[in-house]
Design a protein around this motif. Sequence first.
Motif, mmCIF file in Angstrom:
data_model
loop_
_atom_site.group_PDB
_atom_site.id
_atom_site.type_symbol
_atom_site.label_atom_id
_atom_site.label_comp_id
_atom_site.label_asym_id
_atom_site.label_seq_id
_atom_site.Cartn_x
_atom_site.Cartn_y
_atom_site.Cartn_z
ATOM 1 N N THR A 1 0.744 -1.090 -0.090
ATOM 2 C CA THR A 1 0.074 0.016 0.060
ATOM 3 C C THR A 1 0.832 1.159 0.079
ATOM 4 O OG1 THR A 1 -1.683 1.190 0.982
ATOM 5 C CG2 THR A 1 -0.351 -0.177 2.741
ATOM 6 N N GLU A 2 0.558 2.277 -0.508
ATOM 7 C CA GLU A 2 1.178 3.582 -0.577
ATOM 8 C C GLU A 2 0.592 4.563 0.532
ATOM 9 O OE1 GLU A 2 0.339 5.125 -4.683
ATOM 10 O OE2 GLU A 2 1.940 3.462 -5.483
ATOM 11 N N ALA A 3 -0.104 3.793 1.242
ATOM 12 C CA ALA A 3 -0.806 4.844 2.450
ATOM 13 C C ALA A 3 0.289 4.812 3.411
ATOM 14 C CB ALA A 3 -1.956 4.044 3.079
ATOM 15 N N LEU A 4 0.330 6.087 3.987
ATOM 16 C CA LEU A 4 1.317 6.270 5.361
ATOM 17 C C LEU A 4 0.591 5.856 6.621
ATOM 18 C CD1 LEU A 4 3.055 9.455 4.051
ATOM 19 C CD2 LEU A 4 3.878 7.178 4.040
ATOM 20 N N HIS B 1 -1.844 13.553 -0.978
ATOM 21 C CA HIS B 1 -0.563 12.893 -1.492
ATOM 22 C C HIS B 1 0.645 13.177 -0.688
ATOM 23 C CE1 HIS B 1 -2.152 11.728 -5.635
ATOM 24 N NE2 HIS B 1 -2.973 11.568 -4.931
ATOM 25 N N ASP B 2 0.789 14.697 -0.257
ATOM 26 C CA ASP B 2 2.211 15.279 0.244
ATOM 27 C C ASP B 2 2.009 14.733 1.934
ATOM 28 O OD1 ASP B 2 2.877 16.339 -1.945
ATOM 29 O OD2 ASP B 2 2.300 18.378 -1.338
ATOM 30 N N SER B 3 0.884 14.403 2.247
ATOM 31 C CA SER B 3 0.538 14.326 3.805
ATOM 32 C C SER B 3 0.470 12.841 4.144
ATOM 33 C CB SER B 3 -0.475 15.281 4.216
ATOM 34 O OG SER B 3 -0.352 16.507 4.102
ATOM 35 N N PHE B 4 -0.243 12.077 3.254
ATOM 36 C CA PHE B 4 -0.584 10.734 3.460
ATOM 37 C C PHE B 4 -0.318 9.652 2.685
ATOM 38 C CE2 PHE B 4 -3.594 13.778 5.369
ATOM 39 C CZ PHE B 4 -3.569 13.570 6.768
ATOM 40 N N ARG B 5 0.507 10.134 1.682
ATOM 41 C CA ARG B 5 0.760 8.711 0.748
ATOM 42 C C ARG B 5 2.437 8.951 0.483
ATOM 43 N NH1 ARG B 5 -0.317 9.399 -5.808
ATOM 44 N NH2 ARG B 5 0.409 7.461 -6.417
ATOM 45 N N LYS B 6 2.963 7.617 0.465
ATOM 46 C CA LYS B 6 4.332 7.396 -0.046
ATOM 47 C C LYS B 6 4.559 8.010 -1.004
ATOM 48 C CE LYS B 6 4.750 2.675 2.104
ATOM 49 N NZ LYS B 6 4.974 1.423 2.064
ATOM 50 N N ALA B 7 5.905 8.786 -0.914
ATOM 51 C CA ALA B 7 6.615 9.579 -2.112
ATOM 52 C C ALA B 7 6.817 8.569 -3.112
ATOM 53 C CB ALA B 7 7.518 10.404 -1.828
ATOM 54 N N LYS B 8 6.586 8.749 -4.511
ATOM 55 C CA LYS B 8 7.024 8.082 -5.647
ATOM 56 C C LYS B 8 8.453 8.147 -5.801
ATOM 57 C CE LYS B 8 2.764 6.952 -7.491
ATOM 58 N NZ LYS B 8 2.209 5.895 -8.347
ATOM 59 N N ALA B 9 9.179 7.138 -5.968
ATOM 60 C CA ALA B 9 10.660 6.926 -6.072
ATOM 61 C C ALA B 9 10.887 7.296 -7.596
ATOM 62 C CB ALA B 9 11.211 5.613 -5.754
#
Length: 157
Positions: free
Chosen positions: A95-98, A149-157
């Motif tokens: 999951t990309e969820a932080l 996205h900035d606060s709650f999603r993993k940054a894309k590499a």
Amino acid sequence: MPKPITLALAALLLPAAGLALPAVVGAAAPNQVIKQRHHNFEAMGRAMKGTFDEFKRPAPSIAVIQAHANVLADAALKVKGHFPKGSGPESRVKTEALPAIWERPADFAAAADRLVGATRGLQTASATGDLAAIQKAAGAVGGSCKNCHDSFRKAKA
């Protein structure tokens, strides 16, 4: 085992199995929840892309933009419900969820509410047919997406 004994055992075990079944059926597995939210966000991404692609056309179709705005608004309403406890990184499902979603639930709920408001604003603007107002409202939706996205999603590499 003789048939009467097998039937008797089945008769005794069947009610117990029936009691356990609702607990299993009632709780969605984390991978199912994550898959549902992924599909919801993909639908939002397609609608956003479609909206901005429409802006690039010589004569943008307001009807197409309205359809995308409706998809966005419907999907935005589902966001809060797609993050139950146990569906984060601890689920061991990709999951990309932080973790911040569950650590700061009030902040996440506020961000989801802003998304709902922004998508409703896009629906309202698209109903007017005023392209400048629609573009401004679409920008607000994009800003709301970026904030989450900035606060709650993993940054894309």
